[in-house]
Enzyme design. Structure first.
Site, PDB file in Angstrom:
ATOM      1  N   HIS A 110      61.562 -53.160  52.410  1.00  0.00           N
ATOM      2  CA  HIS A 110      62.734 -53.288  52.941  1.00  0.00           C
ATOM      3  C   HIS A 110      62.383 -52.805  53.994  1.00  0.00           C
ATOM      4  O   HIS A 110      61.704 -51.801  54.852  1.00  0.00           O
ATOM      5  CB  HIS A 110      63.934 -52.715  51.753  1.00  0.00           C
ATOM      6  N   GLU A 120      65.080 -50.461  55.684  1.00  0.00           N
ATOM      7  CA  GLU A 120      65.002 -49.766  55.676  1.00  0.00           C
ATOM      8  C   GLU A 120      63.468 -48.610  55.523  1.00  0.00           C
ATOM      9  O   GLU A 120      63.351 -47.259  56.063  1.00  0.00           O
ATOM     10  CB  GLU A 120      66.153 -48.621  54.492  1.00  0.00           C
TER      11      GLU A 120
END
Length: 152
Positions: A78, A80
């Site tokens: 992801h 993040e």
């Protein structure tokens, strides 16, 4: 022409970062900021030196996995996660910083953001993950959802 607010400015950069995504289902971008300075960026996709997903090789498509479920059935990281990894890779402290992310973090990313010391999450697109929302509330991290018009 009016200058954008800092939040709008950094969110626009996160949206630009998302254009590097190699995920075939959703493009997500993230930037970590402290004292109005960009520390790291990240976008979602397969790890370095690993083939990008295609319609034929996407595990989530192959096994018809709904959004928000079975995160482990994916070759990609992801946005993040990649932003946090870049900070660690380059020795940059992200403690007490803010992350701007185009989509609200999932529960896995939320746990990582909490332990990385992120103080504030600013995101554009909501994501239905009750566990992530519960952990954000309990952790004391500020989360702001900015709508598509650039206002809270």
């Amino acid at each position: 022409m009016a200058r954008p607010s800092w939040d709008d400015y950094f969110m626009k950069i996160a949206e630009d970062v998302a254009t590097r995504s190699t995920c075939i289902r959703r493009s997500v971008g993230a930037i970590i900021v402290k004292d109005k300075r960009i520390l790291t960026t990240g976008y979602n996709g397969a790890p370095s030196n690993i083939s990008h997903c295609t319609e034929e090789t996407c595990l989530r498509t192959k096994f018809n996995v709904p959004s928000g479920e079975r995160h482990e059935l994916c070759r990609g990281l992801h946005a993040e996660q990649n932003a946090i990894i870049q900070a660690a890779y380059h020795g940059v402290s992200i403690n007490n910083s803010t992350i701007y992310v185009t989509h609200q973090p999932c529960s896995i990313c939320t746990k990582m953001l909490i332990n990385a010391g992120i103080a504030k999450i600013i995101c554009r697109e909501p994501y239905n993950d009750p566990l992530a929302q519960e952990m954000i509330r309990e952790s004391g991290i500020t989360m702001i959802l900015i709508d598509n018009r650039g206002t809270n």
